[in-house]
Scaffold this active site. Structure first.
Site, PDB file in Angstrom:
ATOM      1  N   ARG A  58      -8.328  59.480  84.849  1.00 20.01           N
ATOM      2  CA  ARG A  58      -8.278  59.939  86.410  1.00 20.01           C
ATOM      3  C   ARG A  58      -6.761  59.776  87.311  1.00 20.01           C
ATOM      4  O   ARG A  58      -7.121  60.624  87.956  1.00 20.01           O
ATOM      5  CB  ARG A  58      -9.367  58.736  86.883  1.00 20.01           C
ATOM      6  CG  ARG A  58     -10.555  58.809  85.969  1.00 20.01           C
ATOM      7  CD  ARG A  58     -11.108  56.994  86.632  1.00 20.01           C
ATOM      8  NE  ARG A  58     -10.438  56.015  86.171  1.00 20.01           N
ATOM      9  CZ  ARG A  58     -10.906  55.086  85.887  1.00 20.01           C
ATOM     10  NH1 ARG A  58     -12.202  54.887  86.521  1.00 20.01           N
ATOM     11  NH2 ARG A  58     -10.720  54.619  85.165  1.00 20.01           N
ATOM     12  N   LYS A 165     -14.702  51.942  69.358  1.00 17.54           N
ATOM     13  CA  LYS A 165     -15.717  51.163  69.644  1.00 17.54           C
ATOM     14  C   LYS A 165     -15.148  49.779  70.799  1.00 17.54           C
ATOM     15  O   LYS A 165     -14.267  50.407  71.596  1.00 17.54           O
ATOM     16  CB  LYS A 165     -14.908  49.284  68.734  1.00 17.54           C
ATOM     17  CG  LYS A 165     -14.257  48.916  68.738  1.00 17.54           C
ATOM     18  CD  LYS A 165     -13.621  48.005  67.418  1.00 17.54           C
ATOM     19  CE  LYS A 165     -13.952  46.785  68.145  1.00 17.54           C
ATOM     20  NZ  LYS A 165     -12.793  45.701  68.513  1.00 17.54           N
ATOM     21  N   ASP A 194     -14.218  52.753  63.199  1.00 18.84           N
ATOM     22  CA  ASP A 194     -14.374  51.385  62.707  1.00 18.84           C
ATOM     23  C   ASP A 194     -12.839  51.722  62.115  1.00 18.84           C
ATOM     24  O   ASP A 194     -12.972  52.186  60.927  1.00 18.84           O
ATOM     25  CB  ASP A 194     -15.593  50.896  61.855  1.00 18.84           C
ATOM     26  CG  ASP A 194     -14.686  49.193  61.155  1.00 18.84           C
ATOM     27  OD1 ASP A 194     -14.023  48.878  61.790  1.00 18.84           O
ATOM     28  OD2 ASP A 194     -16.106  48.501  61.709  1.00 18.84           O
ATOM     29  N   HIS A 195     -11.485  50.773  62.987  1.00 21.59           N
ATOM     30  CA  HIS A 195     -10.612  50.881  61.729  1.00 21.59           C
ATOM     31  C   HIS A 195     -10.320  50.834  60.426  1.00 21.59           C
ATOM     32  O   HIS A 195      -9.572  50.628  60.191  1.00 21.59           O
ATOM     33  CB  HIS A 195      -9.357  51.317  63.302  1.00 21.59           C
ATOM     34  CG  HIS A 195      -8.796  49.590  63.709  1.00 21.59           C
ATOM     35  ND1 HIS A 195      -9.729  49.096  64.150  1.00 21.59           N
ATOM     36  CD2 HIS A 195      -7.616  49.255  62.821  1.00 21.59           C
ATOM     37  CE1 HIS A 195      -9.010  47.573  64.114  1.00 21.59           C
ATOM     38  NE2 HIS A 195      -7.830  47.594  63.229  1.00 21.59           N
ATOM     39  N   LYS A 199      -8.271  51.571  56.931  1.00 20.22           N
ATOM     40  CA  LYS A 199      -7.428  51.086  56.041  1.00 20.22           C
ATOM     41  C   LYS A 199      -7.082  50.781  54.579  1.00 20.22           C
ATOM     42  O   LYS A 199      -8.595  50.931  53.745  1.00 20.22           O
ATOM     43  CB  LYS A 199      -7.638  49.657  56.591  1.00 20.22           C
ATOM     44  CG  LYS A 199      -6.914  48.342  57.787  1.00 20.22           C
ATOM     45  CD  LYS A 199      -6.413  47.747  58.004  1.00 20.22           C
ATOM     46  CE  LYS A 199      -6.839  46.842  59.387  1.00 20.22           C
ATOM     47  NZ  LYS A 199      -5.602  46.977  60.131  1.00 20.22           N
ATOM     48  N   GLU A 233      -5.504  35.707  63.316  1.00 19.19           N
ATOM     49  CA  GLU A 233      -4.438  36.939  64.180  1.00 19.19           C
ATOM     50  C   GLU A 233      -3.655  36.113  64.779  1.00 19.19           C
ATOM     51  O   GLU A 233      -3.842  34.953  64.555  1.00 19.19           O
ATOM     52  CB  GLU A 233      -5.069  37.848  64.816  1.00 19.19           C
ATOM     53  CG  GLU A 233      -5.660  38.842  63.769  1.00 19.19           C
ATOM     54  CD  GLU A 233      -6.282  39.878  65.119  1.00 19.19           C
ATOM     55  OE1 GLU A 233      -5.875  41.086  65.637  1.00 19.19           O
ATOM     56  OE2 GLU A 233      -7.783  39.798  65.441  1.00 19.19           O
ATOM     57  N   HIS A 258     -15.617  45.286  62.125  1.00 19.97           N
ATOM     58  CA  HIS A 258     -14.979  45.441  60.913  1.00 19.97           C
ATOM     59  C   HIS A 258     -15.337  44.434  59.814  1.00 19.97           C
ATOM     60  O   HIS A 258     -15.036  44.449  58.604  1.00 19.97           O
ATOM     61  CB  HIS A 258     -13.630  45.022  61.667  1.00 19.97           C
ATOM     62  CG  HIS A 258     -12.824  45.345  62.714  1.00 19.97           C
ATOM     63  ND1 HIS A 258     -12.784  46.982  62.380  1.00 19.97           N
ATOM     64  CD2 HIS A 258     -12.355  44.961  63.683  1.00 19.97           C
ATOM     65  CE1 HIS A 258     -12.810  47.567  63.826  1.00 19.97           C
ATOM     66  NE2 HIS A 258     -12.110  45.578  64.280  1.00 19.97           N
ATOM     67  N   LYS A 359      -8.128  33.920  66.859  1.00 19.63           N
ATOM     68  CA  LYS A 359      -7.179  34.091  67.642  1.00 19.63           C
ATOM     69  C   LYS A 359      -5.506  33.219  67.834  1.00 19.63           C
ATOM     70  O   LYS A 359      -6.107  32.509  67.467  1.00 19.63           O
ATOM     71  CB  LYS A 359      -7.351  34.801  68.776  1.00 19.63           C
ATOM     72  CG  LYS A 359      -7.935  35.865  69.094  1.00 19.63           C
ATOM     73  CD  LYS A 359      -7.277  37.563  69.018  1.00 19.63           C
ATOM     74  CE  LYS A 359      -8.268  38.558  69.787  1.00 19.63           C
ATOM     75  NZ  LYS A 359      -7.485  39.741  68.674  1.00 19.63           N
ATOM     76  N   LYS A 364      -0.577  35.684  60.335  1.00 21.45           N
ATOM     77  CA  LYS A 364      -1.387  37.158  60.666  1.00 21.45           C
ATOM     78  C   LYS A 364      -1.619  38.224  58.966  1.00 21.45           C
ATOM     79  O   LYS A 364      -1.365  37.585  58.438  1.00 21.45           O
ATOM     80  CB  LYS A 364      -0.604  38.172  61.102  1.00 21.45           C
ATOM     81  CG  LYS A 364      -1.722  39.828  61.127  1.00 21.45           C
ATOM     82  CD  LYS A 364      -1.326  40.733  62.094  1.00 21.45           C
ATOM     83  CE  LYS A 364      -1.992  42.279  62.079  1.00 21.45           C
ATOM     84  NZ  LYS A 364      -3.490  42.215  62.244  1.00 21.45           N
TER      85      LYS A 364
HETATM   86  C1  BG6 Z   1      -9.306  45.328  67.098  1.00 18.14           C
HETATM   87  C2  BG6 Z   1     -10.245  44.452  67.794  1.00 18.14           C
HETATM   88  O1  BG6 Z   1     -10.590  45.870  66.822  1.00 18.14           O
HETATM   89  O2  BG6 Z   1      -8.961  45.278  66.154  1.00 18.14           O
HETATM   90  C3  BG6 Z   1      -8.694  43.589  68.257  1.00 18.14           C
HETATM   91  O3  BG6 Z   1     -10.378  44.623  69.204  1.00 18.14           O
HETATM   92  C4  BG6 Z   1      -7.907  43.060  66.740  1.00 18.14           C
HETATM   93  O4  BG6 Z   1      -9.151  41.895  68.659  1.00 18.14           O
HETATM   94  C5  BG6 Z   1      -7.818  43.908  65.690  1.00 18.14           C
HETATM   95  O5  BG6 Z   1      -6.887  42.629  67.465  1.00 18.14           O
HETATM   96  C6  BG6 Z   1      -7.012  43.760  64.830  1.00 18.14           C
HETATM   97  O6  BG6 Z   1      -6.407  45.200  63.819  1.00 18.14           O
HETATM   98  P1  BG6 Z   1      -5.733  44.788  62.958  1.00 18.14           P
HETATM   99  O7  BG6 Z   1      -5.551  46.328  62.579  1.00 18.14           O
HETATM  100  O8  BG6 Z   1      -4.563  44.421  63.067  1.00 18.14           O
HETATM  101  O9  BG6 Z   1      -6.066  43.595  62.110  1.00 18.14           O
END
Ligand code: BG6
Length: 509
Positions: A58, A165, A194-195, A199, A233, A258, A359, A364
């Site tokens: 925008r 998402k 869904d990333h 992986k 995390e 995830h 969190k 991590k």
């Molecule tokens: C995202 C979440 O989908 O995945 C985040 O919205 C999270 O809150 C993140 O931190 C974690 O992704 P990765 O790849 O760093 O484990």
């Protein structure tokens, strides 16, 4: 013997050049993930030459200003480093289109622009619409794409949509969004991203299980005692995330998508074939078999929600959840959740899956550990040992790899046992870093391979499971309490009790 992955390998056609139209082009996701992923694909020679990117948002901005912002971020985050010459060539294909997401005129001029690009480009009129805006605009954009006719494939080409998402905030909103998505694009052209599925190590779960002879015969309740999935995390609510996060919480943000995806890859039956639907049919059966929590009491028994209090992470003092920016001071949203999940099917009868994610934890790390039953205790059961169970660990990140813990005799004249580890690391075995999840997923969407994307029924069944818990927390008369933990620790005591009650402990990571 035939290569079992032959069908998988041959089914993946190489992508053709296309126009990637990103809605939400000025957002963090585009800057940090999507553009660097496309740049890395270009660097590896995987991005079909002639592909281009049109960012839609925008704010008023010229093509040059947009490219400049992207260049700055790419310099900071690109996995492969930033090469100015390559960037210039890549960025020449990036342009900016200013429009409100609900303005029909903006879509009309976008169509015109795409038409011109198609006419001057090398390939067919292929279009990948990527919805990376704030989620409330997903239905608006889909409606506008339909009404402007942009959803239709142009002769000789294809048109697909990738939806980011969160896909809905509960079953009803997910169904509604699915309704709009499917009224606009056929299911086969709808890619719910869904990333975690992109992986490398998540993709490896199926290969480990089904391309080796030694695991699958043991992969059931007869030999497996329980499974743990941990996703911890150190990050909190940096970068203005609090506003979104406080409306979501760990359960909706990570578990619904995830973590349930990881669980279904671990628990699914071997698919009939390696097509997208072959695999997704099996995953959805697992999600349908999750035992539901019918009331607040069962939720309280099986699910722990928690918020962090101020603490220290990597030597830095950090605030508590309720003091974070854009978090309501009396928020009842959970940045931590731990669950005990049962899968009611033949393979997993009586095998609990414990899951925790949060969190501001100590480290991590994302990993899955399979804890096997103890062997019959007739021979060595009198020998003292620190841990008796075999544990197979799949390390999703960082330090991707796998290890197997087993007992071994210590050298020396008497029999003494110690657990030892067999270890496989991606970095040493394959000598090159894994690609970013978004690289693989963008390429798959361009190639028309939906295997690593969630199907409509998967998403909806996952919401059914999650909704029971959300309902107990936010709408029942006796909501289960909120637990607390100090930032920088491994979570609340209540999560430890979830396992100790069953005579088990969380793995120390
Ligand atoms: C995202 C979440 O989908 O995945 C985040 O919205 C999270 O809150 C993140 O931190 C974690 O992704 P990765 O790849 O760093 O484990």
């Amino acid at each position: 013997m035939d290569n079992p992955f032959r069908e998988f390998l041959v089914s993946r056609s190489s992508p053709e050049p296309c126009s990637v139209v990103i809605f939400g082009a000025t957002g963090d996701l585009t800057h940090r993930k999507l553009i660097p992923a496309l740049y890395n694909l270009a660097k590896e020679g995987d991005l079909p030459p002639g592909s281009r990117v049109i960012g839609v948002a925008r704010r008023e901005k010229s093509d040059g200003e947009f490219r400049e912002e992207l260049r700055e971020m790419n310099r900071k985050v690109s996995r492969q480093g930033h090469d100015e010459v390559l960037w210039e060539r890549f960025a020449a294909g990036i342009s900016y289109h200013r429009s409100e997401f609900n303005d029909p005129e903006g879509y009309r001029s976008l169509a015109e622009r795409l038409g011109k690009l198609d006419a001057s480009g090398p390939g067919r009129p292929n279009r990948l619409f990527y919805l990376a805006s704030a989620p409330e605009f997903f239905p608006v954009i889909l409606d506008q794409l339909r009404e402007s006719g942009l959803h239709e494939a142009v002769e000789g080409g294809w048109t697909r949509a990738v939806v980011e998402k969160p896909f809905g905030t509960d079953l009803v909103t997910a169904q509604r969004l699915n309704g709009v998505a499917n009224a606009t694009f056929p299911e086969r052209d709808t890619y719910r991203i869904d990333h975690y599925l992109g992986k490398e190590t998540a993709q490896n779960i199926m290969v480990i299980r089904f391309a080796n002879a030694i695991y699958e015969p043991l992969w059931n309740s007869r030999y497996i005692d329980h499974v743990q999935i941990t996703c911890s995390e150190t990050l909190g609510m940096e970068g203005g995330r609090g506003g979104y996060y406080d409306t979501a919480g760990a359960l909706r943000d990570m578990v619904q998508n995830h973590l349930l995806q990881l669980l279904s890859l671990i628990a699914m039956e071997p698919p009939a074939d390696l097509t997208a639907d072959g695999i997704r049919d099996e995953k959805v059966k697992v999600i349908k078999s999750l035992r539901r929590y019918p009331d607040a009491r069962t939720v309280a028994e099986n699910v722990v929600r928690a918020q962090y209090r101020a603490g220290t992470i990597l030597g830095q003092n950090v605030r508590g959840y309720l003091e974070e920016d854009r978090i309501h001071p009396r928020s009842m949203t959970e940045p931590y959740v731990a669950l005990k999940i049962n899968i009611d099917n033949w393979r997993w009868e009586g095998v609990p899956f414990y899951m925790r994610m949060g969190k501001r934890l100590a480290k991590k790390v994302t990993e899955i550990s399979i804890h096997f039953r103890e062997p019959p205790g007739v021979l060595f059961n009198r020998l003292p040992v620190t841990a008796r169970k075999n544990v197979l660990v799949l390390r999703i990140q960082p330090d991707e790899g796998m290890s197997l813990r087993m007992l071994s005799k210590m050298p020396g004249p008497s029999i003494r046992m110690e657990p030892v580890k067999m270890d496989f690391q991606y970095s040493t075995s394959f000598g090159k870093p894994s690609p970013e999840a978004y690289e693989r997923l963008l390429l798959d969407a361009m190639a028309g391979d939906a295997t690593l994307f969630a199907r409509r029924d998967e998403v909806e069944h996952a919401w059914r499971f999650i909704d029971d818990i959300e309902h107990a927390w936010h709408r029942s008369n006796s909501p289960p309490p909120m637990a607390h933990y100090e930032a920088g620790t491994w979570g609340p005591e209540e999560a430890d009790n979830l396992l100790s009650r069953d005579g088990r402990v969380w793995r120390r990571l």
